[in-house]
Design a protein around this motif. Structure first.
Motif, mmCIF file in Angstrom:
data_model
loop_
_atom_site.group_PDB
_atom_site.id
_atom_site.type_symbol
_atom_site.label_atom_id
_atom_site.label_comp_id
_atom_site.label_asym_id
_atom_site.label_seq_id
_atom_site.Cartn_x
_atom_site.Cartn_y
_atom_site.Cartn_z
ATOM 1 N N GLY A 21 -64.409 -7.461 -14.358
ATOM 2 C CA GLY A 21 -64.539 -8.112 -13.064
ATOM 3 C C GLY A 21 -63.206 -8.562 -12.478
ATOM 4 N N ILE A 22 -62.177 -7.738 -12.653
ATOM 5 C CA ILE A 22 -60.837 -8.089 -12.180
ATOM 6 C C ILE A 22 -60.801 -8.050 -10.654
ATOM 7 N N LYS A 23 -60.314 -9.128 -10.073
ATOM 8 C CA LYS A 23 -60.162 -9.216 -8.617
ATOM 9 C C LYS A 23 -58.692 -9.136 -8.204
ATOM 10 N N SER A 24 -57.786 -9.663 -9.037
ATOM 11 C CA SER A 24 -56.377 -9.770 -8.676
ATOM 12 C C SER A 24 -55.494 -9.024 -9.662
ATOM 13 N N VAL A 25 -54.477 -8.358 -9.118
ATOM 14 C CA VAL A 25 -53.460 -7.706 -9.935
ATOM 15 C C VAL A 25 -52.117 -8.313 -9.581
ATOM 16 N N ILE A 26 -51.346 -8.628 -10.608
ATOM 17 C CA ILE A 26 -49.972 -9.082 -10.432
ATOM 18 C C ILE A 26 -49.065 -7.987 -10.982
ATOM 19 N N GLU A 27 -48.189 -7.481 -10.114
ATOM 20 C CA GLU A 27 -47.301 -6.382 -10.476
ATOM 21 C C GLU A 27 -45.858 -6.862 -10.401
ATOM 22 N N THR A 28 -45.088 -6.562 -11.429
ATOM 23 C CA THR A 28 -43.651 -6.823 -11.358
ATOM 24 C C THR A 28 -42.950 -5.478 -11.211
ATOM 25 N N GLY A 29 -42.059 -5.387 -10.248
ATOM 26 C CA GLY A 29 -41.349 -4.139 -10.003
ATOM 27 C C GLY A 29 -42.056 -3.268 -8.990
ATOM 28 N N CYS A 72 -42.978 -10.127 -2.582
ATOM 29 C CA CYS A 72 -41.834 -11.042 -2.604
ATOM 30 C C CYS A 72 -40.565 -10.324 -3.048
ATOM 31 N N LEU A 73 -39.458 -10.670 -2.384
ATOM 32 C CA LEU A 73 -38.141 -10.247 -2.835
ATOM 33 C C LEU A 73 -37.668 -11.326 -3.790
ATOM 34 N N GLN A 74 -37.900 -11.087 -5.094
ATOM 35 C CA GLN A 74 -37.686 -12.160 -6.063
ATOM 36 C C GLN A 74 -37.624 -11.592 -7.476
ATOM 37 N N ASP A 75 -36.889 -12.258 -8.333
ATOM 38 C CA ASP A 75 -36.867 -11.935 -9.754
ATOM 39 C C ASP A 75 -38.259 -12.190 -10.338
ATOM 40 N N SER A 76 -38.703 -11.305 -11.184
ATOM 41 C CA SER A 76 -40.064 -11.398 -11.721
ATOM 42 C C SER A 76 -40.311 -12.694 -12.483
ATOM 43 N N ARG A 77 -39.294 -13.228 -13.116
ATOM 44 C CA ARG A 77 -39.473 -14.440 -13.915
ATOM 45 C C ARG A 77 -39.757 -15.655 -13.036
ATOM 46 N N GLU A 78 -39.204 -15.678 -11.851
ATOM 47 C CA GLU A 78 -39.520 -16.751 -10.902
ATOM 48 C C GLU A 78 -40.859 -16.480 -10.235
ATOM 49 N N PHE A 79 -41.066 -15.238 -9.846
ATOM 50 C CA PHE A 79 -42.277 -14.821 -9.140
ATOM 51 C C PHE A 79 -43.547 -15.088 -9.943
ATOM 52 N N LEU A 80 -43.520 -14.781 -11.236
ATOM 53 C CA LEU A 80 -44.738 -14.897 -12.051
ATOM 54 C C LEU A 80 -45.284 -16.320 -12.102
ATOM 55 N N ILE A 81 -44.434 -17.297 -12.107
ATOM 56 C CA ILE A 81 -44.896 -18.688 -12.190
ATOM 57 C C ILE A 81 -45.829 -19.007 -11.031
ATOM 58 N N GLU A 82 -45.438 -18.644 -9.818
ATOM 59 C CA GLU A 82 -46.265 -18.924 -8.638
ATOM 60 C C GLU A 82 -47.435 -17.962 -8.518
ATOM 61 N N ALA A 83 -47.210 -16.693 -8.800
ATOM 62 C CA ALA A 83 -48.283 -15.701 -8.671
ATOM 63 C C ALA A 83 -49.448 -16.026 -9.601
ATOM 64 N N LEU A 84 -49.144 -16.475 -10.812
ATOM 65 C CA LEU A 84 -50.207 -16.826 -11.754
ATOM 66 C C LEU A 84 -50.996 -18.049 -11.289
ATOM 67 N N LYS A 85 -50.374 -18.922 -10.511
ATOM 68 C CA LYS A 85 -51.096 -20.073 -9.939
ATOM 69 C C LYS A 85 -51.970 -19.644 -8.773
ATOM 70 N N PHE A 94 -49.511 -6.057 -14.389
ATOM 71 C CA PHE A 94 -48.840 -4.775 -14.600
ATOM 72 C C PHE A 94 -47.347 -5.041 -14.628
ATOM 73 N N LEU A 95 -46.784 -5.102 -15.826
ATOM 74 C CA LEU A 95 -45.373 -5.426 -16.007
ATOM 75 C C LEU A 95 -44.555 -4.136 -15.991
ATOM 76 N N ASP A 96 -43.784 -3.974 -14.918
ATOM 77 C CA ASP A 96 -43.041 -2.735 -14.707
ATOM 78 C C ASP A 96 -41.659 -3.020 -14.109
ATOM 79 N N ALA A 97 -41.148 -4.236 -14.319
ATOM 80 C CA ALA A 97 -39.814 -4.606 -13.816
ATOM 81 C C ALA A 97 -38.820 -4.486 -14.964
ATOM 82 N N HIS A 98 -38.302 -3.294 -15.158
ATOM 83 C CA HIS A 98 -37.515 -3.044 -16.357
ATOM 84 C C HIS A 98 -36.046 -2.761 -16.086
ATOM 85 N N TRP A 99 -35.554 -3.066 -14.895
ATOM 86 C CA TRP A 99 -34.170 -2.721 -14.596
ATOM 87 C C TRP A 99 -33.282 -3.945 -14.692
ATOM 88 N N GLY A 100 -31.977 -3.715 -14.770
ATOM 89 C CA GLY A 100 -31.030 -4.821 -14.804
ATOM 90 C C GLY A 100 -31.190 -5.663 -16.055
#
Length: 193
Positions: A21-29, A72-85, A94-100
């Motif tokens: 019953g997934i309604k929301s997806v959080i994607e990094t990258g 968002c134009l943002q680093d995933s580590r900052e973004f995830l805190i708010e997105a999860l709220k 979906f963790l796909d931010a693998h650069w840098g």
């Protein structure tokens, strides 16, 4: 095309959506937003971030008019805190931010600290016994040994994992981590513990 042209991963994400019953997806990258567009077509809400300004701009053009996407134009580590709220209902990550500077271990830590029980998919991951592509960085191989301690801590050692067993397109590996809140219940007459 979504997931580097991998229709098997598309099918897997739809199976997870329907089963849990997934309604929301959080994607990094976000990159060029090909996967983001597909997620937007198939899930109620999508939260995505991109750290590279050029890729973000292309993604914004691709996502124009999609009211169910927060980008968002943002680093995933900052973004995830708010997105999860903000994300409503059961969440698929979906963790796909693998650069840098590689953010994966910190992303897993943030998930564990969030108080949520999302299902987590990590793309470009080494699949044992398969020749699928996976990411490597100086001193890092995207495999279970690399993330095990972080996952055990984040999910209080209460999870199951599985890998994709088929791949198309770029043929990249993916691991899925299910908190025990999403585990299959044992039949009542089962002798298994």
């Amino acid at each position: 095309m979504a997931f580097n042209n991998d229709h098997y991963l598309e099918q897997k994400f739809l199976e997870i959506r329907d089963k849990y019953g997934i309604k929301s997806v959080i994607e990094t990258g976000t990159f060029y937003a090909d996967t983001t567009k597909w997620l937007s077509d198939n899930f109620n809400n999508v939260y995505t971030c991109e750290v590279n300004k050029e890729y973000f701009q292309v993604g914004q053009e691709q996502l124009a008019g999609r009211t169910n996407v927060v980008s968002c134009l943002q680093d995933s580590r900052e973004f995830l805190i708010e997105a999860l709220k903000q994300a409503e209902g059961p969440v698929l990550m979906f963790l796909d931010a693998h650069w840098g500077e590689n953010p994966l271990l910190r992303e897993i830590e943030i998930i564990g600290q969030s108080g949520r029980n999302p299902i987590v998919a990590i793309h470009d991951f080494q699949v044992p016994g398969r020749s699928f592509g996976y990411d490597t960085y100086p001193g890092i191989v995207y495999n279970w040994d690399y993330i095990e301690a972080a996952v055990v801590k984040a999910f209080d050692n209460q999870f199951t994992k599985e890998y994709n067993i088929q791949a198309a397109g770029a043929k990249r590996g993916c691991i899925f981590i299910y908190p025990n809140a999403h585990a299959e219940p044992l039949p009542e007459d089962s002798d298994s513990l």
